[in-house]
Design a protein around this motif. Structure first.
Motif, mmCIF file in Angstrom:
data_model
loop_
_atom_site.group_PDB
_atom_site.id
_atom_site.type_symbol
_atom_site.label_atom_id
_atom_site.label_comp_id
_atom_site.label_asym_id
_atom_site.label_seq_id
_atom_site.Cartn_x
_atom_site.Cartn_y
_atom_site.Cartn_z
ATOM 1 N N PRO A 84 0.788 -1.227 0.000
ATOM 2 C CA PRO A 84 0.000 0.000 0.000
ATOM 3 C C PRO A 84 0.829 1.290 0.000
ATOM 4 O O PRO A 84 0.338 2.315 0.384
ATOM 5 C CB PRO A 84 -0.787 -0.122 1.320
ATOM 6 N N TYR A 85 2.078 1.217 -0.416
ATOM 7 C CA TYR A 85 2.904 2.418 -0.429
ATOM 8 C C TYR A 85 3.938 2.306 -1.532
ATOM 9 O O TYR A 85 4.191 1.242 -2.063
ATOM 10 C CB TYR A 85 3.588 2.625 0.923
ATOM 11 N N GLU A 86 4.517 3.429 -1.858
ATOM 12 C CA GLU A 86 5.501 3.495 -2.934
ATOM 13 C C GLU A 86 6.902 3.672 -2.359
ATOM 14 O O GLU A 86 7.078 4.246 -1.288
ATOM 15 C CB GLU A 86 5.192 4.682 -3.853
ATOM 16 N N PHE A 87 7.881 3.181 -3.081
ATOM 17 C CA PHE A 87 9.285 3.347 -2.723
ATOM 18 C C PHE A 87 9.902 4.386 -3.642
ATOM 19 O O PHE A 87 9.428 4.611 -4.750
ATOM 20 C CB PHE A 87 10.058 2.032 -2.919
ATOM 21 N N LYS A 92 13.422 0.938 -5.016
ATOM 22 C CA LYS A 92 12.616 -0.061 -5.715
ATOM 23 C C LYS A 92 13.494 -0.885 -6.660
ATOM 24 O O LYS A 92 13.371 -2.109 -6.719
ATOM 25 C CB LYS A 92 11.496 0.629 -6.477
ATOM 26 N N GLU A 93 14.408 -0.239 -7.389
ATOM 27 C CA GLU A 93 15.303 -0.951 -8.298
ATOM 28 C C GLU A 93 16.198 -1.925 -7.536
ATOM 29 O O GLU A 93 16.390 -3.066 -7.968
ATOM 30 C CB GLU A 93 16.165 0.044 -9.081
ATOM 31 N N LYS A 94 16.739 -1.487 -6.395
ATOM 32 C CA LYS A 94 17.595 -2.356 -5.589
ATOM 33 C C LYS A 94 16.809 -3.541 -5.050
ATOM 34 O O LYS A 94 17.309 -4.673 -5.028
ATOM 35 C CB LYS A 94 18.223 -1.571 -4.428
#
Length: 123
Positions: A84-87, A92-94
């Motif tokens: 429910p949340y964004e990085f 996110k790539e890592k």
């Protein structure tokens, strides 16, 4: 001999034991792998109609998982979760790269990281 195997849809590290005659073959799971597998089975077994709780023994969970997989055409899989949340894009790539190296989804890796930290704190 150290090896990574897929048990019930989860990759776990284990030690393969072969006796001198080569007649007996077995695996041993380190305590850390047993704890991770137990937490995984507690999450996954209800999806396959099996009762599982934190009070269930590791042996009973493995027996339930064996029964569940015998009734399937393939292997059990962990439920997919939408976080429910964004990085941040770099994080996110890592996370995706680390998950790909382990052959799991980013969500599964994040769940493992959280479980390991929880076990470390609650110990």
């Amino acid at each position: 001999m150290k090896y990574s195997i897929n048990l019930f849809g989860m990759n776990v590290d284990c030690d393969i034991k072969i006796d001198i005659d080569g007649e007996n073959f077995g695996i041993e799971l380190p305590e850390e792998s047993q704890k991770a597998l137990k937490q995984y089975l507690i999450r996954v077994l209800p999806k396959y109609g099996r009762e599982a709780s934190k009070e269930s023994s590791f042996d009973s969970l493995v027996e339930l998982a064996l029964e569940a997989e015998k009734s399937l055409d393939g292997h059990m899989v962990e439920p997919k979760l939408k976080l429910p949340y964004e990085f941040q894009p770099e994080i996110k790539e890592k996370l995706i790269e680390a998950a790909a190296l382990q052959g799991i989804s980013a969500t599964q890796l994040l769940i493992r990281i959280i479980e390991n930290k929880y076990q470390e704190i609650m110990g």
